[in-house]
Design an enzyme around this catalytic site. Structure first.
Site, PDB file in Angstrom:
ATOM      1  N   VAL A   9      53.203  51.240  46.224  1.00  0.00           N
ATOM      2  CA  VAL A   9      52.091  51.734  45.416  1.00  0.00           C
ATOM      3  C   VAL A   9      51.719  53.159  45.823  1.00  0.00           C
ATOM      4  O   VAL A   9      51.526  54.034  44.966  1.00  0.00           O
ATOM      5  CB  VAL A   9      50.871  50.803  45.539  1.00  0.00           C
ATOM      6  CG1 VAL A   9      49.694  51.359  44.733  1.00  0.00           C
ATOM      7  CG2 VAL A   9      51.213  49.404  45.042  1.00  0.00           C
ATOM      8  N   GLN A  30      50.587  53.767  58.832  1.00  0.00           N
ATOM      9  CA  GLN A  30      50.673  53.423  60.250  1.00  0.00           C
ATOM     10  C   GLN A  30      52.101  53.113  60.681  1.00  0.00           C
ATOM     11  O   GLN A  30      52.428  53.177  61.868  1.00  0.00           O
ATOM     12  CB  GLN A  30      49.768  52.243  60.560  1.00  0.00           C
ATOM     13  CG  GLN A  30      50.124  50.964  59.819  1.00  0.00           C
ATOM     14  CD  GLN A  30      49.104  49.862  60.052  1.00  0.00           C
ATOM     15  OE1 GLN A  30      48.248  49.972  60.920  1.00  0.00           O
ATOM     16  NE2 GLN A  30      49.183  48.797  59.266  1.00  0.00           N
ATOM     17  N   HIS A  42      60.023  43.657  52.302  1.00  0.00           N
ATOM     18  CA  HIS A  42      60.770  42.401  52.238  1.00  0.00           C
ATOM     19  C   HIS A  42      60.690  41.720  50.881  1.00  0.00           C
ATOM     20  O   HIS A  42      61.259  40.642  50.694  1.00  0.00           O
ATOM     21  CB  HIS A  42      60.250  41.430  53.310  1.00  0.00           C
ATOM     22  CG  HIS A  42      58.842  40.974  53.064  1.00  0.00           C
ATOM     23  ND1 HIS A  42      57.766  41.550  53.698  1.00  0.00           N
ATOM     24  CD2 HIS A  42      58.340  40.021  52.242  1.00  0.00           C
ATOM     25  CE1 HIS A  42      56.659  40.953  53.289  1.00  0.00           C
ATOM     26  NE2 HIS A  42      56.978  40.032  52.407  1.00  0.00           N
ATOM     27  N   HIS A 214      54.153  33.503  51.654  1.00  0.00           N
ATOM     28  CA  HIS A 214      54.954  33.054  50.512  1.00  0.00           C
ATOM     29  C   HIS A 214      56.382  32.890  51.013  1.00  0.00           C
ATOM     30  O   HIS A 214      56.961  33.828  51.560  1.00  0.00           O
ATOM     31  CB  HIS A 214      54.858  34.092  49.387  1.00  0.00           C
ATOM     32  CG  HIS A 214      55.953  34.014  48.379  1.00  0.00           C
ATOM     33  ND1 HIS A 214      56.276  32.860  47.722  1.00  0.00           N
ATOM     34  CD2 HIS A 214      56.796  34.973  47.909  1.00  0.00           C
ATOM     35  CE1 HIS A 214      57.275  33.112  46.876  1.00  0.00           C
ATOM     36  NE2 HIS A 214      57.613  34.374  46.980  1.00  0.00           N
ATOM     37  N   TYR A 243      61.722  30.464  42.116  1.00  0.00           N
ATOM     38  CA  TYR A 243      62.506  31.482  41.429  1.00  0.00           C
ATOM     39  C   TYR A 243      63.757  31.763  42.258  1.00  0.00           C
ATOM     40  O   TYR A 243      63.806  31.506  43.472  1.00  0.00           O
ATOM     41  CB  TYR A 243      61.700  32.755  41.162  1.00  0.00           C
ATOM     42  CG  TYR A 243      61.171  33.462  42.380  1.00  0.00           C
ATOM     43  CD1 TYR A 243      61.993  34.300  43.153  1.00  0.00           C
ATOM     44  CD2 TYR A 243      59.832  33.347  42.749  1.00  0.00           C
ATOM     45  CE1 TYR A 243      61.497  34.973  44.257  1.00  0.00           C
ATOM     46  CE2 TYR A 243      59.330  34.019  43.860  1.00  0.00           C
ATOM     47  CZ  TYR A 243      60.170  34.829  44.609  1.00  0.00           C
ATOM     48  OH  TYR A 243      59.680  35.496  45.712  1.00  0.00           O
ATOM     49  N   VAL A 332      48.408  44.744  44.407  1.00  0.00           N
ATOM     50  CA  VAL A 332      49.390  45.155  43.395  1.00  0.00           C
ATOM     51  C   VAL A 332      50.777  44.710  43.844  1.00  0.00           C
ATOM     52  O   VAL A 332      51.219  45.065  44.944  1.00  0.00           O
ATOM     53  CB  VAL A 332      49.366  46.683  43.190  1.00  0.00           C
ATOM     54  CG1 VAL A 332      50.376  47.089  42.117  1.00  0.00           C
ATOM     55  CG2 VAL A 332      47.963  47.156  42.824  1.00  0.00           C
ATOM     56  N   ASP A 520      29.492  47.034  24.275  1.00  0.00           N
ATOM     57  CA  ASP A 520      28.430  47.042  23.263  1.00  0.00           C
ATOM     58  C   ASP A 520      27.181  46.424  23.889  1.00  0.00           C
ATOM     59  O   ASP A 520      27.260  45.503  24.703  1.00  0.00           O
ATOM     60  CB  ASP A 520      28.838  46.321  21.980  1.00  0.00           C
ATOM     61  CG  ASP A 520      29.148  44.849  22.176  1.00  0.00           C
ATOM     62  OD1 ASP A 520      29.405  44.426  23.333  1.00  0.00           O
ATOM     63  OD2 ASP A 520      29.143  44.104  21.188  1.00  0.00           O
ATOM     64  N   THR A 522      22.790  45.447  23.440  1.00  0.00           N
ATOM     65  CA  THR A 522      21.583  45.247  22.642  1.00  0.00           C
ATOM     66  C   THR A 522      20.410  45.713  23.498  1.00  0.00           C
ATOM     67  O   THR A 522      20.177  45.173  24.578  1.00  0.00           O
ATOM     68  CB  THR A 522      21.408  43.775  22.254  1.00  0.00           C
ATOM     69  OG1 THR A 522      22.576  43.334  21.542  1.00  0.00           O
ATOM     70  CG2 THR A 522      20.200  43.599  21.362  1.00  0.00           C
ATOM     71  N   GLY A 534      20.788  44.132  27.001  1.00  0.00           N
ATOM     72  CA  GLY A 534      21.705  43.009  26.995  1.00  0.00           C
ATOM     73  C   GLY A 534      23.117  43.546  27.130  1.00  0.00           C
ATOM     74  O   GLY A 534      23.614  44.230  26.221  1.00  0.00           O
ATOM     75  N   GLU A 615      15.954  35.209  20.665  1.00  0.00           N
ATOM     76  CA  GLU A 615      16.313  35.076  22.060  1.00  0.00           C
ATOM     77  C   GLU A 615      15.001  35.094  22.826  1.00  0.00           C
ATOM     78  O   GLU A 615      14.249  36.071  22.767  1.00  0.00           O
ATOM     79  CB  GLU A 615      17.215  36.229  22.518  1.00  0.00           C
ATOM     80  CG  GLU A 615      18.596  36.206  21.876  1.00  0.00           C
ATOM     81  CD  GLU A 615      19.480  37.359  22.332  1.00  0.00           C
ATOM     82  OE1 GLU A 615      19.002  38.188  23.150  1.00  0.00           O
ATOM     83  OE2 GLU A 615      20.624  37.430  21.877  1.00  0.00           O
ATOM     84  N   TYR A 617      13.112  35.043  26.321  1.00  0.00           N
ATOM     85  CA  TYR A 617      13.304  35.302  27.746  1.00  0.00           C
ATOM     86  C   TYR A 617      12.028  34.991  28.505  1.00  0.00           C
ATOM     87  O   TYR A 617      10.918  35.294  28.057  1.00  0.00           O
ATOM     88  CB  TYR A 617      13.649  36.773  27.974  1.00  0.00           C
ATOM     89  CG  TYR A 617      14.946  37.206  27.345  1.00  0.00           C
ATOM     90  CD1 TYR A 617      16.141  37.136  28.058  1.00  0.00           C
ATOM     91  CD2 TYR A 617      14.993  37.687  26.034  1.00  0.00           C
ATOM     92  CE1 TYR A 617      17.337  37.528  27.488  1.00  0.00           C
ATOM     93  CE2 TYR A 617      16.180  38.084  25.451  1.00  0.00           C
ATOM     94  CZ  TYR A 617      17.356  37.998  26.186  1.00  0.00           C
ATOM     95  OH  TYR A 617      18.539  38.381  25.618  1.00  0.00           O
TER      96      TYR A 617
END
Length: 781
Positions: A9, A30, A42, A214, A243, A332, A520, A522, A534, A615, A617
């Site tokens: 990476v 390191q 590996h 693993h 696999y 990753v 989006d 509210t 919201g 709604e 609250y």
């Protein structure tokens, strides 16, 4: 800039950054060699591109393209096999995902599987899924080639440097300190892999990954020529969590079927753990059963390699929420390495990645999801289920429950079936509604679409349209934005006009600098300097907090509050049956503070299901009282509690978008059908990018001719025999009697199309939206 980690990476990111002219890059590690530590050294290098997540597939596609061009990839193909009817059905769905995301693939019968892999026991195999462009990456070679390209452009690699501290000044990073030196930098990127959490601790950042063992073994020589083995595509047998790939005349076998073996990042001294033969025995038995020749070859040697797992199986990408310039690219795998590096380079250099990364964003988690025990337990479960795609909607059972609304006890009494999201328990239907006569009106489902679904969902939707229902909306993120500069700030950050009198509610959008939809919202203006927002999740909180000036306060109020969606044609009648101070004739998109009997509420005249209602609250301590008051008052009106299953059907009938599913940062407001929320007569972030923008795609409402086949999302859409788009959301519309799917399609597609669902194609037609109540009479009632 300093990149910490010279694995695959870090090398890929150095290459991508320098290619964009960002050449003042120092890469520290390191270890004494490139890709010498961590999983890069590996890793077996198998690259299977297909994933249910579009961005993960895009990462893998770019990785294949780049490493092939660099001569670091053997494109021998990838073959996934099925030995049961259930897995065979799953492979047809995976073929659909590949088609949706632009990866060429095909389904093959058992005879062709046997031809491609002659060593397999033909009698066990029912069929397969072949991806010709899959294959084997060469991690060390890929790291070296990309590092050399970066060095030629001006980057430098300094190895044998263990980072012991990250230097900061105020809220900015200034460099890193190693055991022997200091490296100044205004940007530091953690690409440390399994050691990422250690680096995160240095800057007060939780990097929620868990290194896991693993198992991988090399067999003895197999009775087949090395040339023949090398030509065989890499093989995945998901039913056995295995696999396979060739190593000369031997086979390499990777196994996920063993117990989770986590290890603390602080305890890692190398990239491998001692091989535990007893853990591999069940996998070996399954491997020999599938490939009998392995019995004679035996196991030559094995190791327990270390890989990073997260609580949701996705990478961790993005910038520290409180320390500017400290970036993370962790969890990753080789499969996605070049694609992630490209997206990160775009993000750092250009300000935004081209690909939607909300599902990989470091800041997506709620605080409760960062608890060490939570991260450990969920990451272990993800290890167990890494190949368990037969149950893609299977809820994690532990640790649960973590977050419950104040209505949870009442919901349990009603037999709620809970699924979990962001730590919240969310009812999807209620067994108490099983006796509703409307249940008999609901079309049955079969196959995968029937999982975590009940006909009760349909009954709850029908009753909402006929009478009235209570929906628990507590898990939806709520923010309070306040201060002298709150209005000016929100005006600049959002697309619609918020400069309205207190009591107004506005639907609006958050855009990024490219004019793409980040979210989006509210927004209710409660008083001159206080707004209730919201939002869609933690990323909205992060975005607004990053941009807020000193005179604006952004606060998450979700945990201390709760919300009931009271919706249906009899919602007003229900409120009138209790003492209240609510002005029930106030119009749609208004807010008011009032009392429902003894409970103070903030009432927003909104409806995400397209019905009259509010709604409501209140504070969390008064939640049970609010529920009980409404429940008791609604008994004579036939009130019910309704869950997310009904909610999703109702919102699709109204054409309401779901950010993150229907719309992401890859879309602008106009192609997403949200142009009505954009005011061109005001200034806002992203406005310039929208000027003159023309799109070749659009979010399209489709109705499917076959009412029995309710698609699930991510299916490919065909026009004139060619794949042209993909489904986002889908549900059966119980009150319209229509099978509904929304899909991204080319703008010039206006006739019928076909949706491929588990290998079959069904005719679908574009429809005018909304499908329900197009004149909005129900909302204005």
């Amino acid at each position: 800039m300093v990149l910490v980690g010279a694995g695959i990476v870090g090398c890929a990111l150095a290459d991508e950054l320098t290619e964009r002219g960002f050449t003042d890059v120092t890469v520290l590690d390191q270890a004494q060699g490139l890709a010498a530590g961590g999983s890069s050294s590996h890793a077996p290098g198998l690259v299977f591109q297909t994933n249910s997540c579009r961005s993960m597939t895009a990462f893998a596609r770019y990785t294949v393209e780049k490493y092939t061009a660099l001569g670091c990839f053997d494109q021998i193909g990838g073959l996934e096999i099925a030995t049961s009817p259930e897995r065979l059905a799953d492979l047809t769905r995976r073929h659909g995902w590949a088609t949706s995301w632009g990866v060429q693939s095909r389904l093959v019968d058992a005879d062709e599987v046997a031809r491609l892999h002659p060593l397999l026991d033909r009698e066990q195999v029912l069929g397969g899924f072949l991806i010709p462009s899959d294959g084997l990456a060469k991690p060390v070679a890929a790291a070296e080639v990309q590092a050399q390209r970066a060095v030629e452009r001006g980057a430098r690699f300094v190895l044998g440097q263990k980072v012991v501290a990250v230097e900061t000044a105020g809220d900015r990073v200034t460099g890193v300190r190693t055991e022997t030196d200091v490296f100044p930098a205004d940007i530091v990127v953690s690409c440390a892999g399994m050691w990422g959490p250690v680096l995160g601790e240095m800057v007060g950042l939780t990097i929620p990954l868990v290194p896991m063992a693993h198992q991988y073994v090399f067999t003895g020589d197999v009775r087949a020529s090395a040339e023949a083995l090398a030509r065989q595509p890499i093989l995945r047998h998901q039913e056995a969590d295995l696999y396979f790939r060739a190593h000369g005349q031997a086979l390499g076998i990777g196994a996920y079927g063993h117990r989770p073996m986590p290890i603390r990042a602080h305890d890692i001294t190398g990239s491998e753990l001692p091989f535990t033969k007893e853990d591999f025995e069940p996998s070996w038995e399954a491997a020999v059963e599938l490939i009998p020749a392995l019995a004679e070859a035996g196991v030559d040697r094995g190791f327990n390699g270390l890989f990073s797992f997260t609580s949701d199986g996705m990478p961790l990408l993005g910038e520290h929420p409180r320390l500017g310039g400290f970036w993370v690219a962790e969890a990753v795998w080789i499969t996605h390495s070049a694609g992630v590096a490209k997206a990160m380079a775009e993000w750092i250099v250009d300000g935004q990645p081209r690909l939607d990364l909300h599902s990989s964003d470091l800041n997506r988690f709620e605080q409760v999801q960062l608890a060490p025990d939570y991260v450990l337990e969920r990451s272990c479960q993800n290890f167990v289920e890494v190949y368990d795609v037969l149950h893609p909607l299977q809820p994690m059972e532990s640790p649960r429950p973590i977050r419950t609304s104040p209505f949870h006890t009442r919901q349990q009494e009603l037999g709620a079936f809970f699924l979990e999201a962001s730590g919240w328990e969310r009812p999807h239907w209620y067994e108490a509604n099983a006796s509703l006569p409307e249940v008999a009106e609901v079309p049955q489902r079969n196959g995968w679409a029937s999982r975590y679904w009940s006909p009760i969902c349909g009954a709850e939707a029908l009753v909402t349209r006929k009478r009235v229902a209570l929906f628990d909306m507590t898990p939806l993120k709520r923010l309070e934005v306040s201060g002298a500069g709150a209005l000016e700030f929100l005006q600049r950050m959002t697309t619609n006009n918020l400069d309205r009198k207190p009591g107004a509610v506005v639907y609006t959008l958050l855009l990024d600098e490219r004019g793409a939809v980040r979210s989006d919202l509210t927004i209710a203006r409660l008083d001159q300097n206080t707004f209730q927002v919201g939002a869609n999740g933690n990323l909205d909180l992060d975005w607004l907090t990053r941009h807020a000036p000193d005179d604006v306060h952004v606060r998450d109020i979700t945990a201390g509050t709760c919300c009931i969606g009271l919706w249906g044609p009899k919602a007003r009648d229900l409120v009138e049956r209790v003492p209240h101070t609510l002005d029930t004739r106030k119009g749609y998109f208004t807010a008011q503070r009032a009392f429902i009997k003894n409970v103070p509420v903030t009432a927003l005249r909104l409806s995400y299901v397209g019905e009259l209602g509010w709604e409501l609250y209140t504070t969390a301590d008064l939640g049970p009282k609010l529920w009980d008051t409404l429940w008791e008052a609604g008994q004579e009106l036939g009130v019910i509690a309704a869950g997310r299953g009904a909610f999703n059907s109702l919102r699709l009938e109204k054409g309401y978008r779901s950010w993150g599913t229907d719309v992401t940062t890859e879309h602008d407001p106009f192609e997403a059908g949200l142009g009505f929320a954009v005011r061109k007569d005001k200034e806002f972030l992203g406005k310039e990018a929208l000027a003159g923008r023309r799109s070749a795609k659009k979010l399209t409402c489709l109705t499917i001719d076959d009412p029995a086949n309710v698609v699930m999302g991510s299916e490919p859409v065909y026009h004139r025999g060619q794949p042209v788009g993909y489904v986002t959301s889908a549900a059966y519309g119980y009150t319209t009697g229509l099978n509904i799917a929304y899909a991204w399609l080319p703008g010039d597609v206006d006739g019928e199309v076909e949706i491929e669902y588990f290998g079959e194609r069904f005719t679908a037609r574009p429809a005018q939206e909304p499908l329900f109540d197009p004149e909005m009479k129900r909302l204005r009632g």
